[in-house]
Design a protein around this motif. Structure first.
Motif, PDB file in Angstrom:
ATOM      1  N   ARG A 169       0.850  -1.177   0.000  1.00 40.12           N
ATOM      2  CA  ARG A 169       0.000   0.000   0.000  1.00 40.12           C
ATOM      3  C   ARG A 169       0.886   1.228   0.000  1.00 40.12           C
ATOM      4  NH1 ARG A 169      -4.774   2.451   3.097  1.00 40.12           N
ATOM      5  NH2 ARG A 169      -3.742   2.092   5.070  1.00 40.12           N
ATOM      6  N   ALA A 170       0.576   2.155  -0.819  1.00 37.81           N
ATOM      7  CA  ALA A 170       1.384   3.369  -0.875  1.00 37.81           C
ATOM      8  C   ALA A 170       0.506   4.511  -1.317  1.00 37.81           C
ATOM      9  CB  ALA A 170       2.540   3.200  -1.858  1.00 37.81           C
ATOM     10  N   SER A 171       0.919   5.671  -0.895  1.00 40.02           N
ATOM     11  CA  SER A 171       0.225   6.840  -1.362  1.00 40.02           C
ATOM     12  C   SER A 171       1.057   7.414  -2.489  1.00 40.02           C
ATOM     13  CB  SER A 171       0.077   7.813  -0.205  1.00 40.02           C
ATOM     14  OG  SER A 171       0.103   9.114  -0.687  1.00 40.02           O
ATOM     15  N   GLY A 172       0.402   7.717  -3.560  1.00 42.12           N
ATOM     16  CA  GLY A 172       1.196   8.220  -4.664  1.00 42.12           C
ATOM     17  C   GLY A 172       0.377   9.121  -5.557  1.00 42.12           C
ATOM     18  N   VAL A 173       1.081   9.771  -6.463  1.00 37.89           N
ATOM     19  CA  VAL A 173       0.370  10.582  -7.441  1.00 37.89           C
ATOM     20  C   VAL A 173      -0.252   9.622  -8.445  1.00 37.89           C
ATOM     21  CG1 VAL A 173       0.583  12.392  -9.171  1.00 37.89           C
ATOM     22  CG2 VAL A 173       1.999  12.449  -7.126  1.00 37.89           C
ATOM     23  N   VAL A 174      -1.537   9.750  -8.615  1.00 41.74           N
ATOM     24  CA  VAL A 174      -2.217   8.835  -9.518  1.00 41.74           C
ATOM     25  C   VAL A 174      -2.986   9.617 -10.563  1.00 41.74           C
ATOM     26  CG1 VAL A 174      -2.454   7.007  -7.818  1.00 41.74           C
ATOM     27  CG2 VAL A 174      -4.240   8.748  -8.029  1.00 41.74           C
ATOM     28  N   ASN A 175      -3.402   8.899 -11.575  1.00 39.58           N
ATOM     29  CA  ASN A 175      -4.229   9.502 -12.625  1.00 39.58           C
ATOM     30  C   ASN A 175      -5.679   9.429 -12.194  1.00 39.58           C
ATOM     31  OD1 ASN A 175      -1.864   9.548 -14.417  1.00 39.58           O
ATOM     32  ND2 ASN A 175      -2.127   7.333 -14.372  1.00 39.58           N
ATOM     33  N   TRP A 176      -6.308  10.565 -12.146  1.00 35.16           N
ATOM     34  CA  TRP A 176      -7.687  10.623 -11.664  1.00 35.16           C
ATOM     35  C   TRP A 176      -8.604  10.979 -12.824  1.00 35.16           C
ATOM     36  CZ3 TRP A 176     -10.304   9.289  -7.433  1.00 35.16           C
ATOM     37  CH2 TRP A 176     -11.569   9.842  -7.211  1.00 35.16           C
ATOM     38  N   ASP A 177      -9.565  10.078 -13.049  1.00 30.60           N
ATOM     39  CA  ASP A 177     -10.532  10.344 -14.102  1.00 30.60           C
ATOM     40  C   ASP A 177     -11.707  11.105 -13.497  1.00 30.60           C
ATOM     41  OD1 ASP A 177     -12.775  10.135 -15.867  1.00 30.60           O
ATOM     42  OD2 ASP A 177     -11.773   8.503 -16.921  1.00 30.60           O
ATOM     43  N   PRO A 178     -11.888  12.376 -13.863  1.00 31.33           N
ATOM     44  CA  PRO A 178     -12.913  13.185 -13.208  1.00 31.33           C
ATOM     45  C   PRO A 178     -14.332  12.753 -13.577  1.00 31.33           C
ATOM     46  CG  PRO A 178     -11.883  14.429 -14.983  1.00 31.33           C
ATOM     47  CD  PRO A 178     -11.134  13.137 -14.866  1.00 31.33           C
ATOM     48  N   VAL A 179     -14.504  12.065 -14.680  1.00 29.10           N
ATOM     49  CA  VAL A 179     -15.848  11.630 -15.072  1.00 29.10           C
ATOM     50  C   VAL A 179     -16.239  10.372 -14.309  1.00 29.10           C
ATOM     51  CG1 VAL A 179     -17.262  10.760 -16.957  1.00 29.10           C
ATOM     52  CG2 VAL A 179     -15.743  12.709 -17.338  1.00 29.10           C
ATOM     53  N   ASP A 180     -15.376   9.381 -14.352  1.00 28.81           N
ATOM     54  CA  ASP A 180     -15.677   8.130 -13.656  1.00 28.81           C
ATOM     55  C   ASP A 180     -15.353   8.216 -12.163  1.00 28.81           C
ATOM     56  OD1 ASP A 180     -16.775   6.743 -15.686  1.00 28.81           O
ATOM     57  OD2 ASP A 180     -14.982   5.640 -16.241  1.00 28.81           O
ATOM     58  N   GLN A 181     -14.735   9.311 -11.759  1.00 30.26           N
ATOM     59  CA  GLN A 181     -14.369   9.478 -10.361  1.00 30.26           C
ATOM     60  C   GLN A 181     -13.521   8.313  -9.864  1.00 30.26           C
ATOM     61  OE1 GLN A 181     -15.780  12.043  -7.827  1.00 30.26           O
ATOM     62  NE2 GLN A 181     -15.581  13.067  -9.796  1.00 30.26           N
ATOM     63  N   THR A 182     -12.509   7.979 -10.630  1.00 30.34           N
ATOM     64  CA  THR A 182     -11.697   6.844 -10.222  1.00 30.34           C
ATOM     65  C   THR A 182     -10.252   7.012 -10.673  1.00 30.34           C
ATOM     66  OG1 THR A 182     -11.634   4.442 -10.123  1.00 30.34           O
ATOM     67  CG2 THR A 182     -12.042   5.425 -12.290  1.00 30.34           C
ATOM     68  N   GLU A 202      -6.620  14.088 -14.414  1.00 33.08           N
ATOM     69  CA  GLU A 202      -5.961  14.985 -13.455  1.00 33.08           C
ATOM     70  C   GLU A 202      -5.009  14.175 -12.582  1.00 33.08           C
ATOM     71  OE1 GLU A 202      -9.173  16.540 -11.232  1.00 33.08           O
ATOM     72  OE2 GLU A 202     -10.091  17.545 -12.964  1.00 33.08           O
ATOM     73  N   LYS A 203      -4.132  14.894 -11.882  1.00 32.89           N
ATOM     74  CA  LYS A 203      -3.249  14.220 -10.935  1.00 32.89           C
ATOM     75  C   LYS A 203      -3.825  14.364  -9.530  1.00 32.89           C
ATOM     76  CE  LYS A 203       1.166  14.601 -13.211  1.00 32.89           C
ATOM     77  NZ  LYS A 203       2.551  15.044 -13.000  1.00 32.89           N
ATOM     78  N   ARG A 204      -3.800  13.269  -8.786  1.00 28.66           N
ATOM     79  CA  ARG A 204      -4.261  13.316  -7.403  1.00 28.66           C
ATOM     80  C   ARG A 204      -3.401  12.416  -6.556  1.00 28.66           C
ATOM     81  NH1 ARG A 204     -10.634  13.777  -6.080  1.00 28.66           N
ATOM     82  NH2 ARG A 204     -11.045  15.556  -7.447  1.00 28.66           N
ATOM     83  N   GLU A 205      -3.361  12.743  -5.291  1.00 27.65           N
ATOM     84  CA  GLU A 205      -2.608  11.898  -4.380  1.00 27.65           C
ATOM     85  C   GLU A 205      -3.601  11.095  -3.545  1.00 27.65           C
ATOM     86  OE1 GLU A 205       1.066  12.864  -1.471  1.00 27.65           O
ATOM     87  OE2 GLU A 205       1.054  13.697  -3.512  1.00 27.65           O
ATOM     88  N   ILE A 206      -3.407   9.788  -3.493  1.00 21.11           N
ATOM     89  CA  ILE A 206      -4.419   8.925  -2.896  1.00 21.11           C
ATOM     90  C   ILE A 206      -3.721   7.665  -2.396  1.00 21.11           C
ATOM     91  CG2 ILE A 206      -5.132   7.347  -4.746  1.00 21.11           C
ATOM     92  CD1 ILE A 206      -7.937   8.619  -4.495  1.00 21.11           C
ATOM     93  N   PRO A 207      -4.173   7.096  -1.275  1.00 21.02           N
ATOM     94  CA  PRO A 207      -3.551   5.840  -0.851  1.00 21.02           C
ATOM     95  C   PRO A 207      -4.146   4.675  -1.629  1.00 21.02           C
ATOM     96  CG  PRO A 207      -5.146   6.563   0.773  1.00 21.02           C
ATOM     97  CD  PRO A 207      -5.200   7.560  -0.342  1.00 21.02           C
ATOM     98  N   MET A 208      -3.319   3.790  -2.097  1.00 24.56           N
ATOM     99  CA  MET A 208      -3.853   2.665  -2.855  1.00 24.56           C
ATOM    100  C   MET A 208      -2.907   1.471  -2.834  1.00 24.56           C
ATOM    101  SD  MET A 208      -3.491   4.299  -6.636  1.00 24.56           S
ATOM    102  CE  MET A 208      -4.044   2.825  -7.457  1.00 24.56           C
ATOM    103  N   PHE A 209      -3.448   0.338  -3.313  1.00 21.79           N
ATOM    104  CA  PHE A 209      -2.644  -0.884  -3.360  1.00 21.79           C
ATOM    105  C   PHE A 209      -1.976  -1.026  -4.723  1.00 21.79           C
ATOM    106  CE2 PHE A 209      -5.491  -1.799   0.132  1.00 21.79           C
ATOM    107  CZ  PHE A 209      -4.626  -2.367   1.049  1.00 21.79           C
ATOM    108  N   TYR A 210      -0.750  -1.508  -4.649  1.00 16.94           N
ATOM    109  CA  TYR A 210       0.020  -1.712  -5.871  1.00 16.94           C
ATOM    110  C   TYR A 210       0.471  -3.161  -5.969  1.00 16.94           C
ATOM    111  CZ  TYR A 210       0.502   3.338  -6.448  1.00 16.94           C
ATOM    112  OH  TYR A 210       0.255   4.667  -6.643  1.00 16.94           O
TER     113      TYR A 210
END
Length: 906
Positions: A169-182, A202-210
């Motif tokens: 699990r890490a928090s990182g800059v991710v690609n955020w799809d503003p339409v699908d909200q994911t 867009e770029k967003r920072e979010i915790p997620m699994f890799y």
RNA sequence: GCCGGGAUGGCGGAAUUGGUAGACGCACGGGACUCAAAAUCCCGCGGUGGCAACACCAUGAGGGUUCGAUUCCCUCUCCCGGCACCA
């Protein structure tokens, strides 16, 4: 060539009987499919007396109904499956459903129906469609990724990988799809837009699994060489995606001694040309400097927000700002400024570069703009030192000879890199290393309709994996998303849970897994879909690897790379003994259709379906335009494009099946172009395919009627056992020649010429020249009798070849007529036809005669004629006489290609 | 920009991998059957010249190797696909 006495003349004689033999594909296909189902004809059983053949087509997303791409994909798979069965293989052809994913949620929002119901309804309809196409699929092995029986093993393996550190699990800059909200994976971002929505990411920072796919970067790259059965371009795409580069990691110590700035470079030979360093906006050094510099902080914000992911990115102006910090050059000791630059990517290497303006175009442009020094340290091998810098318009990025780099001057690229890397290593300020472009695979999705990630968050115990005995974490199936985030987060019965460790109140993870997880191992599960206790079992080792995988080129990177990774990860967990999942890969071409449109008054474009458009021809019958059937007014042609809703050029396969039947649909798909190439839709082509099947049907039918009169097929001997007249012998030889070609072609998956071979065989058979006299009732005359029996023998063998040859492609018709004619109960279980040497043998062969490489005639020679004999005949030929005026001494040379041609050089 | 794949009749596409270019199908033209249409069947169908036999030209363009090149080599043009500030 063709005689007016065609077999069809019989029609007139038998006109009264004609109606009964009509090609009624509807009842034929229906009845044949029922028989196959009852006989469980496509059931695959593990056994080892025959070699196994696992034929897999990429499973569909249950979007609602099949499209033409599906029909093409699954027809190719079915042809290969049926062909291999006839070749004596134990064939497995399974089917399933890639059933999680966003469209179900979107449909749910639109209709207020839970995704589960929408998905299951779609599956039911599409299964029916697949069955109506007559595919030899073992439906007992059907699976859907949205069933707990399946996705529980996603969860189970996720936990195993977590234990091994292959999931983190890490928090990182991710690609955020503003339409699908994911969140989207890098692979799901195309030209800076979401692969599904087309929205700017867009770029967003979010915790997620890799998933730590980078741990396998080297093997994933190396092992491509062990896949000769894959298309070159797919391997190249994967290799580029993994993006291995060899270089040197260099440390530039901070001026204040508090550490060092690490950079990666493939051009260590230019180290002495570094005049500044640059870091990405997200780099920690940038943040540190921005803390006391509001203007820098604002610039960093701008970089993060900016159109960072768009296509213009590469052409975007180089922008930057100094941090005010300095680093020390590791070898020269020079003091270099550190800049923040928008052209440095955080996601690659160290997120920092050493800038060598003289020898890197980007650094060069940046240095010009901000008046930073440019120092030349590479001279071209051939030209003078000045040549490399004189124009000052571009960086000199070629490999050359080091200069201005004392004590490393005068070295070529490799020795220069070695020497400099060595010097760095001795000072502990650098080392050689390999850098990959590939990044770890973020699998968390903030969506409802997917596999729940089996994790529990406890305020006391922290992150707690769900214990195995509590699997699966069931996804509630009755939720209807409303578009505002993930409904799981609003469902207490899912969210609230006891901590498995302390028993206290805890909260479930509400993220679900990327659907590429589901599709990364489904091919294993087909071998053991009913196993409730284990993800895989020994049946997997029987069936795997997949002998032939078939699917769209659009999966060349994502799905295929993930599946390869997953296989290797499972291998290293000891679950399977397998390095690569897919031995052979066939990427089928897209299905294209014409695009027609008009510009309507408002300037918008209206698209018209090709089914509603007719061609406009000139007096020579050539197409000069098109018009709409409805109003007769012209429409513009937009050329060919893949069938799509937006261009309104799709054709519904169901309409095709309803109007012409499955066999016609399959035949057209196989005939129109080779499987790897694009296929152009053509109504006329479909008509042509249908015409051929009607012709084949009526030919079989007429022969059947004759057979009934003489007591059945058993009364007719095979051609070896009966004298044939010359025409019949020629026809038989021709059929076996065509078969020879067809066998070669089906072996290399060139199905269009296999169909063509079938058409040629029917053309040969349907030639009245095979019998020199009109058909009469038996017992009239001896010569007639002999002719007739020879013809029947050729028909019998010819049809036995033809029906088997076409059985994989048009199985319904072939199955029906095979039995109707009395060959046996099931053509699909017959051995594949082989050409007979005796039939191919001939006493005399025709050779091509060339003079100076140009076709001038033919000579007929005995089959065992030697070179001298052939040459003698050639020299005597009238055409040769003509070109030599009869003077033999003018012939310089005679080239004989045995059995093919003679070339006389004069 | 880098990487990969292409270019053959009016169209989709063949050509045993250096050996008859255009198989098979579609479209089109002519004919038969029909009161008529559809369906079906027969003939023709790369270009130019010729009554014809036949000749010449022709596989994106130009050059080369070869007895012989759509196929192999070099140069160029155009098209499609992928990647793209990857240090």
């Amino acid at each position: 060539m063709s005689s007016p006495h065609r077999l069809t003349e019989l029609d007139k004689a038998d006109a009264a009987q004609r109606g009964r033999g009509k090609y009624d594909f509807r009842s034929v296909e229906k009845q044949v499919q029922v028989e196959w189902e009852q006989a469980k004809a496509a059931r695959a059983v593990e056994r080892d007396d025959r070699p196994k053949y696992y034929c897999l087509s990429m499973f569909p997303y249950p979007s609602g109904k099949l499209h033409m791409g599906h029909v093409r994909n699954y027809t190719i798979g079915d042809v290969l499956s049926r062909y291999h069965r006839m070749k004596g293989y134990n064939v497995l052809q399974p089917m399933g459903w890639d059933a999680f994913g966003l469209p179900a949620e979107n449909a749910a929002m639109a209709n207020g129906v839970p995704p589960a119901k929408w998905t299951n309804d779609n599956i039911a309809y599409m299964r029916k469609q697949l069955k109506s196409l007559g595919f030899a699929i073992d439906w007992e092995r059907e699976l859907a990724t949205c069933h707990p029986d399946y996705y529980r093993w996603n969860q189970w393996l996720f936990l195993r990988l977590l234990e091994r550190g292959l999931v983190y699990r890490a928090s990182g800059v991710v690609n955020w799809d503003p339409v699908d909200q994911t969140v989207l994976a890098n692979e799901q971002v195309i030209d800076g837009r979401g692969w599904r929505t087309g929205a700017v990411v867009e770029k967003r920072e979010i915790p997620m699994f890799y998933m730590r796919i980078t741990a396998y970067a080297d093997e994933l790259l190396e092992a491509l060489e062990s896949l000769p059965g894959w298309p070159e371009r797919v391997k190249v795409m994967q290799a580029n995606w993994i993006g291995r580069s060899e270089g040197v990691e260099v440390s530039f110590p901070y001026e204040d001694g508090s550490g060092a700035l690490k950079v990666f470079t493939t051009r260590a030979d230019t180290l002495f040309g570094a005049t500044y360093c640059a870091v990405a906006a997200e780099h920690e050094l940038a943040a540190r400097a921005a803390a006391t510099n509001p203007r820098l902080a604002a610039f960093i914000e701008e970089c993060k927000r900016g159109p960072v992911m768009e296509a213009e990115l590469a052409t975007q102006d180089k922008k930057g700002m100094p941090t005010g910090l300095h680093v020390i050059h590791p070898l020269s000791g020079a003091r270099l400024p550190v800049w923040v630059a928008n052209y440095v990517l955080m996601g690659y290497g160290e997120g920092a570069v050493m800038a060598v303006p003289a020898h890197d175009q980007r650094d060069f442009e940046f240095a010009l703009r901000y008046r930073l020094p440019i120092k030349c340290v590479i001279a071209s091998k051939t030209g003078a030192y000045e040549d490399t810098v004189a124009p000052w318009r571009d960086a000199y990025a070629e490999h050359g000879i080091t200069v201005n780099s004392s004590p490393f001057d005068g070295l070529e690229f490799d020795p220069a890199v070695d020497a400099i890397a060595g010097a760095l290593e001795r000072k502990s300020l650098g080392r050689k290393r390999v850098q990959y472009r590939l990044r770890d695979w973020g699998i968390s999705r903030q969506r409802y309709w997917g596999t729940p990630i089996p994790l529990i968050y406890c305020s006391k115990c922290g992150d707690v994996p769900v214990p195995d005995q509590d699997l699966p974490v069931l996804l509630p199936e009755d939720l209807v998303p409303d578009g505002s985030g993930n409904p799981l987060a609003k469902t207490p019965s899912f969210l609230q849970v006891r901590c498995p460790r302390c028993g206290g109140a805890a909260r479930r993870e509400t993220d679900t897994m990327d659907t590429f997880v589901d599709s990364s191992w489904y091919y294993l599960r087909y071998a053991c879909p009913d196993n409730q206790r284990a993800m895989v079992d020994e049946r997997v080792s029987y069936w795997m690897s997949v002998d032939q995988y078939i699917g769209g080129i659009e999966h060349a990177i994502l799905h295929l790379l993930y599946s390869r990774f997953w296989t290797k990860a499972m291998r290293d967990l000891g679950l399977i003994k397998l390095d690569e999942p897919f031995v052979n890969l066939l990427t089928q071409g897209m299905v294209l259709n014409e695009i027609f449109f008009r510009k309507v008054d408002s300037g918008r474009i209206a698209y018209y379906n090709p089914a509603d458009v007719e061609p406009v021809l000139d007096e020579r019958g050539q197409r000069i335009g098109a018009r709409l059937k409805a109003d007769g007014l012209p429409v513009e042609s937009g050329g060919l494009g893949t069938m799509s809703k937006s261009k309104n050029n799709g054709i519904d396969p169901q309409a095709l099946i309803d109007q012409y039947g499955a066999d016609t649909a399959r035949l057209f798909m196989m005939f129109a172009s080779p499987p790897e190439q694009t296929l152009e839709w053509s109504d006329a082509g479909v008509e042509g395919a249908f015409r051929f099947l009607k012709k084949l049907w009526s030919f079989c039918d007429k022969f059947s009627q004759e057979l009934a009169e003489i007591g059945g097929l058993a009364q007719i001997p095979w051609p070896d056992a009966v004298p044939l007249n010359e025409k019949q012998r020629d026809a038989r030889r021709e059929i076996h020649r065509i078969l020879l070609q067809a066998n070669r072609d089906i072996g290399r998956h060139q199905f269009n010429t296999v169909v063509s071979a079938g058409m040629k065989i029917l053309n040969v058979l349907d030639d009245a020249a095979l019998v020199t006299l009109p058909i009469a009732k038996p017992g009239t005359d001896q010569a007639e009798q002999a002719d007739r029996s020879g013809r029947n023998a050729v028909y019998k063998e010819g049809l036995s070849i033809l029906l088997r040859l076409l059985a994989p492609i048009t199985p319904h018709l072939c199955y029906w007529q095979w039995r109707e004619l009395g060959f046996g109960p099931d053509v699909c279980a017959e051995p594949w036809p082989a050409p007979a040497a005796a039939a191919l043998d001939q006493d005399e062969i025709t050779m091509v005669l060339q003079v100076n490489g140009k076709l001038r005639g033919e000579i007929v020679v005995p089959k065992d004629a030697d070179r001298q004999a052939v040459e003698r005949l050639a020299r005597a030929h009238e055409a040769v006489q003509r070109y030599t005026n009869g003077q033999q001494e003018k012939i310089k040379r005679v080239v004989v290609v045995p059995g093919r041609l003679v070339n006389v050089v004069v």
